[in-house]
Design an enzyme around this catalytic site. Structure first.
Site, mmCIF file in Angstrom:
data_model
loop_
_atom_site.group_PDB
_atom_site.id
_atom_site.type_symbol
_atom_site.label_atom_id
_atom_site.label_comp_id
_atom_site.label_asym_id
_atom_site.label_seq_id
_atom_site.Cartn_x
_atom_site.Cartn_y
_atom_site.Cartn_z
ATOM 1 N N VAL A 291 41.462 14.034 45.943
ATOM 2 C CA VAL A 291 41.263 12.767 46.661
ATOM 3 C C VAL A 291 42.224 11.712 46.096
ATOM 4 O O VAL A 291 41.884 10.530 45.979
ATOM 5 C CB VAL A 291 39.806 12.250 46.579
ATOM 6 N N ALA A 292 43.432 12.152 45.691
ATOM 7 C CA ALA A 292 44.451 11.228 45.162
ATOM 8 C C ALA A 292 43.824 10.297 44.107
ATOM 9 O O ALA A 292 43.106 10.767 43.222
ATOM 10 C CB ALA A 292 45.097 10.468 46.313
ATOM 11 N N CYS A 293 44.060 9.005 44.244
ATOM 12 C CA CYS A 293 43.643 8.049 43.202
ATOM 13 C C CYS A 293 42.129 7.972 43.037
ATOM 14 O O CYS A 293 41.640 7.497 42.008
ATOM 15 C CB CYS A 293 44.167 6.655 43.529
ATOM 16 N N SER A 294 41.376 8.386 44.039
ATOM 17 C CA SER A 294 39.920 8.291 43.930
ATOM 18 C C SER A 294 39.276 9.637 43.606
ATOM 19 O O SER A 294 38.055 9.794 43.747
ATOM 20 C CB SER A 294 39.323 7.708 45.216
ATOM 21 N N SER B 32 43.987 9.373 39.509
ATOM 22 C CA SER B 32 42.532 9.102 39.481
ATOM 23 C C SER B 32 41.996 8.839 38.082
ATOM 24 O O SER B 32 40.869 8.383 37.924
ATOM 25 C CB SER B 32 41.780 10.290 40.079
#
Ligand SMILES: CC(C)(COP(=O)(O)OP(=O)(O)OC[C@H]1O[C@@H](n2cnc3c(N)ncnc32)[C@H](O)[C@@H]1OP(=O)(O)O)[C@@H](O)C(=O)NCCC(=O)NCCS
Length: 377
Positions: free
Chosen positions: A155-158, A335
């Site tokens: 979820v990439a950065c999250s 993340s």
């Protein structure tokens, strides 16, 4: 929320190698000079664009980043290569990401006073995994000797906050007892070190968090999760297009469009208000006010972004104690940023103190958890 779930341990691992802004800029500028010399005629004819120099002053002022860690430094600063030289590992060797995941996982287990026998679910959640399957999480599970099940999430950065929400929900629902969430953020292989806009942004790191039912927790520093929220809203402004279709599409799998690139200014403008609004609604959803929150462990992409978000939230500047910054040392670690901030800045909180872990970035995606420190076991 029904069954109390706690964060009972967090772990951080950072690589041995540091790359300063000065080193990165020197390599980039040498590359740009060589490109300009080799393409002098094309540039003069308007058929190629002159590569402008990067600058240390710009990087620190625009981002707050002073350095970053690299899993492998060799190759990144070499103008003939401009990417890390990571040795290939055979299928019977531990993968690179599993290796760095294990460092952080062991640190988190130690903080949580847990052994592999206590854990029954492993989530590896990050911006990239080095292969599609078998899941890195299953490799980590196997290396630690954990029973139960494991899976990867992107979820990439999250990735970290979304995985913490999955872990929380699994424990609350009874489908897991104790969950290990690991974020082996090996970002350097997807950085375009030939791109002036983005060559300074990322660093490598690995973080891990153990979550369990409050009933089984024996940790010294534990945090009850009062609420979690995840939000996504589609945007093309941060992209990395590398993927398995490259083989079938006959495109260069390593072209610039397939590496990380973004419209940084747009991201800044759009994500700051979204994140501030999300944080306010998240805190209010659990019956609190923003002024009740003692610590904000925010995503670490850009210093001005964090200052702006906390100012919008609080109506004043946040102190470094309220919203700690780690991106000066670590850069953007996808993340892992908010988890690094949590790892380094949570033990001083007293029983009952409230904090919020929040990520924001590509997708767009925003994830947050409101937590309250418990009495030491
Ligand atoms: C990326 C970021 C640091 C860039 O900062 P910025 O202030 O927006 O910078 P801009 O891209 O608008 O560029 C400003 C100027 O600096 C120049 N510049 C860009 N990179 C440069 C570099 N490395 N060195 C020197 N100058 C540079 C640009 O060409 C531009 O020049 P101009 O004004 O003459 O056109 C910032 O936009 C950011 O962090 N955004 C949020 C990104 C984010 O959180 N992403 C999540 C990633 S997962």
């Amino acid at each position: 929320m029904s069954k109390p779930v706690v964060i009972s341990g967090a772990g951080l691992w950072k690589p041995d190698h540091v790359i300063t802004n000065a080193e990165l800029v020197a390599a980039y500028n040498a590359y740009a000079d060589r490109f300009n010399a080799e393409n002098e005629a094309a540039i003069a004819a308007g058929d190629a664009a002159l590569m402008e120099h990067s600058s240390e002053g710009f990087i620190e002022k625009a981002s707050g980043i002073k350095q970053r860690y690299a899993y492998v430094k060799d190759g990144i600063l070499d103008v003939n290569r401009m990417r890390p030289r990571i040795p290939h590992r055979d299928e019977d060797e531990l993968s690179h990401q599993a290796e760095i995941a294990l460092h952080a996982a062991r640190a988190a287990m130690s903080a949580a006073r847990k052994t592999p026998a206590d854990i029954d679910m492993v989530i590896v959640s990050c911006a990239y995994t080095e292969r599609s399957y078998p899941a890195i999480a299953i490799e980590v599970q196997h290396a630690l000797g954990i029973q139960g099940f494991a899976f990867d999430m992107l979820v990439a950065c999250s990735a970290a906050t979304f995985a913490l929400q999955r872990a929380h929900d699994a424990i609350a629902a009874g489908s897991a007892r104790c969950v290990m969430v690991v974020n082996p953020e090996l970002t350097s292989p997807q950085v375009n070190y030939r791109d002036r806009d983005g060559h300074f942004i990322f660093g490598d790191v690995s973080t891990a968090v153990v979550l369990e039912s409050a009933q089984t927790c024996t940790a010294v520093h534990a945090y009850e999760i009062l609420g979690t929220q995840a939000l996504t809203s589609y945007s093309n402004n941060i992209r990395s297009n590398f993927g398995y279709l490259a083989y079938a599409e006959d495109v260069d799998p390593f072209c610039a469009a397939n590496l990380f690139h973004q419209e940084g200014r747009r991201v800044f403008k759009e994500v700051c208000p979204m994140a501030a609004e999300h944080l306010k609604s998240q805190v209010e959803a659990v019956g609190l006010e923003v002024d009740d929150v003692k610590r904000w462990w925010l995503h670490q992409a850009n210093l001005s972004m964090n200052l702006l978000i906390s100012k919008r939230l609080l109506g004043r500047d946040a102190s470094p104690e309220e919203a700690p910054i780690v991106l000066d040392e670590y850069a953007n670690t996808a993340s892992a940023g908010s988890i690094i901030a949590f790892c380094l800045h949570h033990e001083d909180l007293a029983e009952g103190d409230l904090g919020v872990i929040c990520s924001f970035g590509a997708g767009y995606s925003i994830g947050s958890l409101v937590v309250r420190k418990r009495a030491a076991a």
